[in-house]
Design an enzyme around this catalytic site. Structure first.
Site, mmCIF file in Angstrom:
data_model
loop_
_atom_site.group_PDB
_atom_site.id
_atom_site.type_symbol
_atom_site.label_atom_id
_atom_site.label_comp_id
_atom_site.label_asym_id
_atom_site.label_seq_id
_atom_site.Cartn_x
_atom_site.Cartn_y
_atom_site.Cartn_z
ATOM 1 C CE1 TYR A 69 -3.033 -3.005 0.259
ATOM 2 C CE2 TYR A 69 -3.678 -2.321 2.448
ATOM 3 C CZ TYR A 69 -3.803 -3.177 1.379
ATOM 4 O OH TYR A 69 -4.722 -4.199 1.432
ATOM 5 C CE LYS A 105 1.280 -17.825 -2.293
ATOM 6 N NZ LYS A 105 0.462 -19.035 -2.112
ATOM 7 C CG ASP A 125 -2.170 -20.142 -0.174
ATOM 8 O OD1 ASP A 125 -1.345 -19.888 0.728
ATOM 9 O OD2 ASP A 125 -1.888 -20.838 -1.157
ATOM 10 C CG ASP A 147 -6.878 -4.303 4.298
ATOM 11 O OD1 ASP A 147 -7.822 -4.203 5.098
ATOM 12 O OD2 ASP A 147 -6.793 -3.641 3.254
ATOM 13 C CG ASP A 170 -12.190 -6.507 6.977
ATOM 14 O OD1 ASP A 170 -11.726 -5.937 7.995
ATOM 15 O OD2 ASP A 170 -12.772 -5.887 6.064
#
Ligand code: NAD
Length: 364
Positions: free
Chosen positions: A143, A193, A226, A250, A254
């Site tokens: 970001y 990852k 994942d 992020d 959620d």
């Protein structure tokens, strides 16, 4: 101790839930002999309406003078037509994060045993409820890296986002995860990852070295993003502290919020590099949800997330652990006694925002 708090209620349900949280803050401090000085300032849409700016200069100055910020939530349909860079969330929360160098987002994912029915996960998968914390790096990664969009020679268009992490950034967020884990079950799951991303390889190396050298009492597990997204739904109870970079955090935080039932129960803390007058970390504390315009002004909002933000503030910015715990216990007892707002009442009898606040205060 004398606490100085900047209160920024924001928009729609923001002021409604803040009106419940402030008396809880005052009551718990009065009981334990501390004093609090707080002042309220417009932010978000309220800032735009009053001063033409989502983060008015006077609000920022009040935050600078305070030991911590208690934030409501900002935005809503009234300001949706403004250009993106002037939108309440983008033009207030992001500058606040940047100004106070808030690099660590701490989001407890707590599903009380009494609220298991509010989770979309089948009850038999979570017989003991859920109790985990997501520690998300907040100021680095995709970001914040260099970005561009440019036409290619063959007429195609290319867009680039860059993911950058430094060792020092990973070390300081690992320290937050270690401190958090020490107050809990002492287990950290690093989500990355590392089979594909260079930054993830660095994260694994730095986090495992940091834990080995500074926190041998903490156990570390690693998990690809994942798989983590899947495991959160399959076996949420395996997680204690989840540590991860900005974008993965992020998304995962959620997912965690939804597993834990209503957004109205979820508080969060954004911690910075600055130290306040009490030698503790400066921070911004807020509910995880937004301004809920659909229920605003109807005395329907669940104030628990805002009240639990007060507990996080007392714990992280003032080291007042027993006061924080007293608030968390009062919320838990209120719910166990069957007092619930509509979002957690499962279709049963519900009370309003103010009555919920009175019930929490009575149990404090
Ligand atoms: P939202 O979180 O406001 O609402 C989503 C759903 O959750 C709604 O049905 C709402 O009624 C419910 N909900 C949220 N908080 C609740 C509470 N305390 N009690 C009971 N129910 C609650 O998300 P949205 O509708 O996507 O966004 C509304 C506005 O909030 C938008 O302008 C968005 O930009 C803004 N927003 C602000 C923040 C922030 O200030 N940090 C975060 C997210 C969204």
């Amino acid at each position: 101790m004398h606490l100085k708090i900047a209160i920024l209620p924001g928009d729609y349900i923001g002021p409604e839930v803040m009106a419940v949280a402030v008396p809880v803050l005052e009551a718990v401090l009065k009981r334990s002999g501390h004093t609090v000085e707080h002042s309220t300032h417009p932010v978000g849409g309220a800032g735009i309406d009053l001063h033409g700016k989502a983060l008015p200069d006077s609000t920022l100055e009040a935050c600078r003078q305070a030991d911590a910020i208690l934030f409501g939530s900002v935005g809503g349909p009234k300001w949706e037509k403004l250009p993106p860079q002037e939108q309440p969330e983008r033009a207030s929360l992001l500058p606040l994060r940047k100004h106070f160098r808030l690099y660590a987002n701490v989001r407890p994912g707590l599903l009380l045993k009494n609220l298991i029915d509010t989770s979309p996960i089948r009850p038999e998968r979570i017989p003991q409820g859920v109790d985990m914390v997501c520690i998300r790096e907040l100021t680095g990664g995709l970001y914040f890296g260099a970005k561009s969009t440019k036409p290619c020679e063959n007429g195609d268009i290319e867009a680039i986002d860059t993911m950058v992490y430094r060792k020092s950034e990973i070390e300081r967020i690992t320290d937050v995860a270690i401190a958090t884990a020490r107050g809990r079950r002492k287990h950290i799951t690093l989500v990355d990852k590392a089979n594909v991303l260079e930054t993830s390889v660095l994260w694994r190396k730095v986090v495992s070295e940091r834990i080995k050298t500074t926190a041998p009492d903490i156990t570390l597990a690693t998990m690809y993003i994942d798989n983590a997204a899947m495991q959160l739904v399959l076996r949420p109870a395996q997680f204690d502290v989840v540590l991860t970079e900005n974008m993965f955090g992020d998304i995962l935080s959620d997912e965690m919020a939804v597993i834990c039932g209503s957004l109205g129960m979820m508080a969060s803390a954004s911690l910075g590099m600055d130290i306040n007058r009490h030698g503790k970390g400066y921070g911004l504390y807020e509910p995880s949800g937004g301004t809920a315009p659909d229920i605003a002004g109807q005395d329907k909002a669940n104030p628990c997330a805002q009240v639990l933000s007060v507990a996080l503030m007392l714990r992280h910015s003032f080291g007042l652990e027993s006061e924080a715990k007293a608030i968390e216990n009062a919320v838990e007892k209120t719910i166990a006694d069957g007092v619930r707002t509509a979002d957690i009442a499962g279709g049963g009898k519900a009370v309003g925002t103010q009555a919920m606040g009175q019930a929490i205060l009575a149990r404090l």
